[in-house]
Scaffold this motif. Structure first.
Motif, mmCIF file in Angstrom:
data_model
loop_
_atom_site.group_PDB
_atom_site.id
_atom_site.type_symbol
_atom_site.label_atom_id
_atom_site.label_comp_id
_atom_site.label_asym_id
_atom_site.label_seq_id
_atom_site.Cartn_x
_atom_site.Cartn_y
_atom_site.Cartn_z
ATOM 1 N N LEU A 102 -8.334 -0.009 2.183
ATOM 2 C CA LEU A 102 -7.495 -0.859 3.045
ATOM 3 C C LEU A 102 -7.248 -0.181 4.381
ATOM 4 O O LEU A 102 -7.258 -0.814 5.436
ATOM 5 C CB LEU A 102 -6.154 -1.163 2.358
ATOM 6 N N LYS A 103 -7.029 1.130 4.327
ATOM 7 C CA LYS A 103 -6.768 1.884 5.563
ATOM 8 C C LYS A 103 -8.011 1.902 6.445
ATOM 9 O O LYS A 103 -7.912 1.774 7.664
ATOM 10 C CB LYS A 103 -6.319 3.311 5.229
ATOM 11 N N ARG A 104 -9.153 2.062 5.797
ATOM 12 C CA ARG A 104 -10.417 2.084 6.553
ATOM 13 C C ARG A 104 -10.622 0.766 7.297
ATOM 14 O O ARG A 104 -11.155 0.722 8.389
ATOM 15 C CB ARG A 104 -11.593 2.328 5.610
ATOM 16 N N LYS A 105 -10.168 -0.322 6.677
ATOM 17 C CA LYS A 105 -10.349 -1.645 7.291
ATOM 18 C C LYS A 105 -9.298 -1.894 8.370
ATOM 19 O O LYS A 105 -9.244 -2.968 8.963
ATOM 20 C CB LYS A 105 -10.252 -2.732 6.220
ATOM 21 N N ARG A 106 -8.379 -0.938 8.522
ATOM 22 C CA ARG A 106 -7.347 -0.964 9.561
ATOM 23 C C ARG A 106 -6.355 -2.118 9.421
ATOM 24 O O ARG A 106 -5.862 -2.674 10.400
ATOM 25 C CB ARG A 106 -7.971 -0.985 10.969
ATOM 26 N N PHE A 107 -6.092 -2.510 8.189
ATOM 27 C CA PHE A 107 -5.040 -3.501 7.980
ATOM 28 C C PHE A 107 -3.698 -2.799 8.140
ATOM 29 O O PHE A 107 -3.580 -1.598 7.890
ATOM 30 C CB PHE A 107 -5.113 -4.083 6.557
ATOM 31 N N GLU A 108 -2.704 -3.600 8.532
ATOM 32 C CA GLU A 108 -1.357 -3.032 8.574
ATOM 33 C C GLU A 108 -0.824 -3.061 7.144
ATOM 34 O O GLU A 108 -0.793 -4.144 6.525
ATOM 35 C CB GLU A 108 -0.480 -3.878 9.498
ATOM 36 N N ILE A 109 -0.468 -1.934 6.616
ATOM 37 C CA ILE A 109 -0.090 -1.876 5.199
ATOM 38 C C ILE A 109 1.433 -1.810 5.031
ATOM 39 O O ILE A 109 2.104 -0.999 5.660
ATOM 40 C CB ILE A 109 -0.757 -0.671 4.509
ATOM 41 N N VAL A 110 1.933 -2.698 4.187
ATOM 42 C CA VAL A 110 3.353 -2.658 3.823
ATOM 43 C C VAL A 110 3.378 -2.193 2.369
ATOM 44 O O VAL A 110 2.979 -2.921 1.469
ATOM 45 C CB VAL A 110 3.998 -4.064 3.948
ATOM 46 N N ASP A 111 3.800 -0.957 2.161
ATOM 47 C CA ASP A 111 3.724 -0.389 0.807
ATOM 48 C C ASP A 111 5.009 -0.670 0.033
ATOM 49 O O ASP A 111 6.044 -0.069 0.272
ATOM 50 C CB ASP A 111 3.465 1.121 0.889
ATOM 51 N N VAL B 209 -1.152 -6.378 4.876
ATOM 52 C CA VAL B 209 -1.404 -6.418 3.429
ATOM 53 C C VAL B 209 -0.226 -5.746 2.740
ATOM 54 O O VAL B 209 0.164 -4.641 3.115
ATOM 55 C CB VAL B 209 -2.700 -5.657 3.063
ATOM 56 N N ILE B 210 0.332 -6.445 1.771
ATOM 57 C CA ILE B 210 1.433 -5.820 1.027
ATOM 58 C C ILE B 210 0.896 -5.210 -0.264
ATOM 59 O O ILE B 210 0.090 -5.825 -0.964
ATOM 60 C CB ILE B 210 2.581 -6.819 0.750
ATOM 61 N N ILE B 211 1.329 -3.997 -0.532
ATOM 62 C CA ILE B 211 0.994 -3.381 -1.826
ATOM 63 C C ILE B 211 2.121 -3.758 -2.769
ATOM 64 O O ILE B 211 3.292 -3.537 -2.491
ATOM 65 C CB ILE B 211 0.862 -1.851 -1.702
ATOM 66 N N ARG B 212 1.771 -4.353 -3.892
ATOM 67 C CA ARG B 212 2.767 -4.872 -4.819
ATOM 68 C C ARG B 212 3.569 -3.761 -5.506
ATOM 69 O O ARG B 212 3.182 -2.599 -5.457
ATOM 70 C CB ARG B 212 2.063 -5.716 -5.886
ATOM 71 N N SER B 213 4.629 -4.147 -6.171
ATOM 72 C CA SER B 213 5.480 -3.159 -6.860
ATOM 73 C C SER B 213 4.685 -2.334 -7.871
ATOM 74 O O SER B 213 5.013 -1.189 -8.142
ATOM 75 C CB SER B 213 6.629 -3.868 -7.576
ATOM 76 N N HIS B 214 3.587 -2.914 -8.404
ATOM 77 C CA HIS B 214 2.772 -2.202 -9.405
ATOM 78 C C HIS B 214 1.982 -1.035 -8.820
ATOM 79 O O HIS B 214 1.444 -0.233 -9.565
ATOM 80 C CB HIS B 214 1.713 -3.137 -10.005
ATOM 81 N N GLY B 215 1.838 -1.004 -7.486
ATOM 82 C CA GLY B 215 1.029 0.049 -6.874
ATOM 83 C C GLY B 215 -0.456 -0.239 -6.995
ATOM 84 O O GLY B 215 -0.859 -1.209 -7.651
ATOM 85 N N ILE B 216 -1.264 0.590 -6.341
ATOM 86 C CA ILE B 216 -2.727 0.421 -6.401
ATOM 87 C C ILE B 216 -3.392 1.795 -6.562
ATOM 88 O O ILE B 216 -2.780 2.817 -6.243
ATOM 89 C CB ILE B 216 -3.303 -0.287 -5.145
ATOM 90 N N PRO B 217 -4.663 1.822 -7.001
ATOM 91 C CA PRO B 217 -5.357 3.121 -7.095
ATOM 92 C C PRO B 217 -5.572 3.696 -5.693
ATOM 93 O O PRO B 217 -5.739 2.934 -4.729
ATOM 94 C CB PRO B 217 -6.707 2.762 -7.740
ATOM 95 N N PRO B 218 -5.584 5.036 -5.568
ATOM 96 C CA PRO B 218 -5.750 5.651 -4.240
ATOM 97 C C PRO B 218 -7.035 5.218 -3.534
ATOM 98 O O PRO B 218 -7.064 5.099 -2.306
ATOM 99 C CB PRO B 218 -5.746 7.149 -4.530
ATOM 100 N N ALA B 219 -8.102 4.962 -4.303
ATOM 101 C CA ALA B 219 -9.378 4.575 -3.673
ATOM 102 C C ALA B 219 -9.229 3.230 -2.948
ATOM 103 O O ALA B 219 -9.782 3.029 -1.862
ATOM 104 C CB ALA B 219 -10.462 4.482 -4.740
ATOM 105 N N LEU B 220 -8.458 2.336 -3.549
ATOM 106 C CA LEU B 220 -8.245 1.025 -2.931
ATOM 107 C C LEU B 220 -7.388 1.157 -1.670
ATOM 108 O O LEU B 220 -7.623 0.499 -0.654
ATOM 109 C CB LEU B 220 -7.586 0.084 -3.961
ATOM 110 N N LEU B 221 -6.403 2.040 -1.744
ATOM 111 C CA LEU B 221 -5.549 2.284 -0.577
ATOM 112 C C LEU B 221 -6.390 2.805 0.593
ATOM 113 O O LEU B 221 -6.254 2.364 1.731
ATOM 114 C CB LEU B 221 -4.447 3.291 -0.954
#
Ligand code: SF4
Length: 274
Positions: free
Chosen positions: A82-91, A67-79
């Motif tokens: 995503l981590k809980r779901k164990r997706f590989e995150i590209v920030d 999952v890519i986090i866009r240039s706009h960023g995301i709220p910490p709760a959403l981050l």
């Protein structure tokens, strides 16, 4: 036809960086999911899809993978989610947006009530509000402030005119105000240059997605100076517009790829050679 082409119009550093990071992530033969479009530009999103970057609206649409986090960023709760779901995150949060998020966190720690100036539905703003918890509010002209110690954080693509207006409205109602100027340099340069071009050209073309807030604002500002048209691509150009003009300015929003601007310029050059 004389064409004034904006040097600072088009895809900004943060969006360009996010696209590069997403494309790099697809190289290992995996799809990359983006929560919302990576760039506010329909044509560019279509092309990215062919390269394995899939736009989804909600987390439940992501089956597995990156999952890519866009240039706009995301709220910490959403981050966290995503981590809980164990997706590989590209920030790919733009470092300048990240800086604005840190300012929000700092203001909260220092006991300020945060006022965000920008578009309430914009993902960057949602992210910033998220970093403030419930200790923030969106600025609006008729905002009734109950707190007297406020910290102001503008959206990175806000223009200086709107920031100044908002500050002037807020000042009489507060006893203390701390302002972080998070307006991105790319935005300031793009706006100033577009205004300069609009002064000297007979007409302005502003290229960019109709869903791009900063392109729409750029268009509205140009329109105050000269007849202007907001186009998504060369297909939207109408020949009648050029009938009585000798010069034309071409600029673009922060999410417009260079190729789309080139296409428009080449079209005009072909129809009306200098
Ligand atoms: S406008 Fe500036 S801060 Fe916002 S994403 Fe682009 S480069 Fe980053």
């Amino acid at each position: 036809m004389k064409i004034y082409r904006a040097r600072y119009g088009g895809v900004c550093f943060g969006v360009k960086r996010a696209i590069e990071m997403a494309l790099k992530a697809t190289r290992k033969k995996s799809n990359v999911y983006s929560l919302g479009p990576l760039i506010h530009n329909r044509v560019a999103v279509e092309s990215l899809k062919k390269q394995g970057i899939i736009t989804v609206d909600k987390i439940s649409d992501i089956k597995s993978g990156k999952v890519i986090i866009r240039s706009h960023g995301i709220p910490p709760a959403l981050l966290k989610k995503l981590k809980r779901k164990r997706f590989e995150i590209v920030d790919a949060t733009c470092p300048r947006v990240r800086r604005a998020q840190r300012y929000v966190e700092r203001l909260i720690t220092e006991g300020y009530y945060v006022v965000i100036i920008g578009e309430k539905d914009h993902p960057e703003v949602k992210g910033l509000l998220g970093y403030a918890g419930n200790k923030a509010v969106m600025y609006s002209k008729d905002l009734k402030l109950r707190k007297h110690k406020i910290g102001v954080v503008p959206q990175t693509t806000l223009d200086l005119v709107h920031l100044n207006e908002a500050i002037a409205n807020l000042v009489p109602n507060v006893s203390e105000m701390k302002i972080y100027n998070t307006i991105c340099k790319a935005t300031i340069l793009r706006t100033k240059e577009a205004m300069r071009i609009a002064e000297k050209a007979d007409m302005m073309l502003v290229v960019g997605g109709k869903n791009s807030a900063n392109t729409t604002r750029l268009y509205q500002m140009c329109k105050k100076i000269k007849p202007s048209y907001h186009i998504e691509s060369v297909d939207d150009v109408i020949i009648d517009w050029f009938e009585s003009v000798k010069s034309i300015g071409v600029t673009a929003g922060a999410s417009t790829p260079k190729e789309q601007v080139e296409e428009v310029i080449n079209f005009i050059k072909k129809k009306y050679p200098a």
